[in-house]
Write an enzyme that holds these catalytic residues in place. Structure first.
Site, PDB file in Angstrom:
ATOM      1  N   SER A  66       0.839  -1.199   0.000  1.00 33.47           N
ATOM      2  CA  SER A  66       0.000   0.000   0.000  1.00 33.47           C
ATOM      3  C   SER A  66       0.878   1.255   0.000  1.00 33.47           C
ATOM      4  O   SER A  66       1.690   1.434  -0.899  1.00 33.47           O
ATOM      5  CB  SER A  66      -0.950  -0.051   1.203  1.00 33.47           C
ATOM      6  OG  SER A  66      -2.004   0.869   1.060  1.00 33.47           O
ATOM      7  N   GLU A  86      -9.977  -4.652  -5.491  1.00 33.55           N
ATOM      8  CA  GLU A  86      -9.536  -3.603  -4.568  1.00 33.55           C
ATOM      9  C   GLU A  86      -9.352  -2.267  -5.265  1.00 33.55           C
ATOM     10  O   GLU A  86      -9.235  -2.176  -6.489  1.00 33.55           O
ATOM     11  CB  GLU A  86      -8.237  -4.015  -3.899  1.00 33.55           C
ATOM     12  CG  GLU A  86      -7.027  -3.992  -4.807  1.00 33.55           C
ATOM     13  CD  GLU A  86      -5.731  -3.820  -4.022  1.00 33.55           C
ATOM     14  OE1 GLU A  86      -5.581  -2.758  -3.385  1.00 33.55           O
ATOM     15  OE2 GLU A  86      -4.910  -4.748  -4.046  1.00 33.55           O
TER      16      GLU A  86
END
Length: 337
Positions: A167, A261
């Site tokens: 991330s 996602e």
């Protein structure tokens, strides 16, 4: 010569589909309940830490040693060593945890990183860095640079290091390697990016959201979170919006992301950008999987499957670097014969 290898695994398991449904039902509504501002960040930190602990599985053959070192050369370096029982010699992973630049820590990511250490039989230094809103940009990349240089000062050479991150940690890993290229420094042996962030404006995720809404958070929610980190800094700042120029070849890179996602488009963007520069890139989009699904080993079987592939990449990157060192040594011996 550019190389972009794309790998699409099998369709998601029943457990993965169930986890997606449950997350959409329970986690996504929190975005509208948690208060905004710094209070909201503090609340979200506690909620997310609990959710991650419930979904995680830790390796049992890995020991942890905390690090808190302050020196004139590197400032304060915090993190932890995660060492498997029988680590491979001459190999280390420099791991940068995700956070949205606001939320997580080495503690929340310890189960994930311990499994990577165990499965790759590699010692890992998991680095801590300052978070927003207390410490906005550029605190995080400064901490990462200092910690990487501190790691090398412990005796590791760059080609013994694989840089990894998830991330926002993936965003920082890319920033670090691009910085090393532009400073003309020796590069790490490889880079592993799990659900990496690329676009801090969140335009890529907002566009993707129109077709595939994320089960955890909206693009608007991510924008609010990143605003604590950006403050008044232009998101097109070169250390926030990375542009890899032609010929800026980075280490061999593995990128994994979930097909369901909000950062899947970012993963594609990074893969295409790196390949165009001449970097060897492997892109894996796992259908039906959520953000950093590799951390949810208790919930989905694909978490372990994907992490094992990442571990094999780490081993292969280290081996390729070792082979290059041996070939260079043989060549030098031949020149002096």
């Amino acid at each position: 010569m550019q190389t972009l290898t794309r790998f699409t695994p099998h369709p998601p398991s029943a457990r993965a589909r169930l986890a997606h449904w449950a997350t959409n039902l329970t986690v996504r509504p929190l975005e509208h309940i948690v208060p905004e501002g710094e209070l909201g960040v503090r609340v979200t930190r506690r909620v997310l830490a609990g959710l991650m602990a419930g979904a995680a599985v830790s390796a049992t053959d890995v020991t942890m040693t905390a690090v808190d070192s302050t020196t004139q050369a590197f400032g304060r370096v915090q993190g932890e060593w995660l060492k498997p029982t029988t680590p491979r010699p001459g190999a280390v992973v420099f791991y940068i945890h995700g956070s949205g630049y606001n939320l997580c820590s080495t503690k929340t990511h310890r189960p994930l990183v311990s499994r990577l250490a165990s499965q790759s039989r590699t010692t890992v230094f998991s680095v801590e860095y300052r978070l927003a809103p207390e410490h906005p940009f550029p605190a995080a990349p400064e901490d990462i640079e200092n910690a990487y240089d501190w790691l090398l000062a412990q005796g590791w050479t760059p080609d013994q290091v694989v840089v990894a991150g998830d991330s926002a940690g993936g965003h920082l890993a890319l920033d670090l390697c691009l910085r090393l290229v532009r400073e003309g420094r020796q590069l790490p042996a490889g880079m592993v990016l799990l659900s990496p962030l690329a676009d801090v404006t969140c335009d890529l995720m907002a566009e993707r959201e129109k077709a595939i809404p994320d089960a955890m958070i909206s693009a608007a929610g991510v924008r609010k979170l990143l605003a604590h980190y950006l403050r008044d800094t232009d998101p097109l700042h070169p250390r926030l919006t990375h542009v890899v120029e032609d010929g800026e070849v980075l280490p061999p890179t593995l990128i994994q992301a979930g097909g369901a996602e909000f950062l899947a488009a970012d993963a594609h963007h990074i893969a295409d950008m790196l390949a165009a520069s001449g970097t060897d890139v492997r892109l894996e989009i796992w259908p039906g999987q959520m953000h950093v699904f590799q951390a949810a080993a208790r919930m989905v079987p694909e978490a372990d499957q994907a992490l094992r592939r990442a571990a094999r990449f780490v081993v292969a990157a280290h081996q390729a670097a070792e082979d290059r060192r041996e070939n260079a040594a043989h060549a030098r011996e031949g020149d002096t014969a």
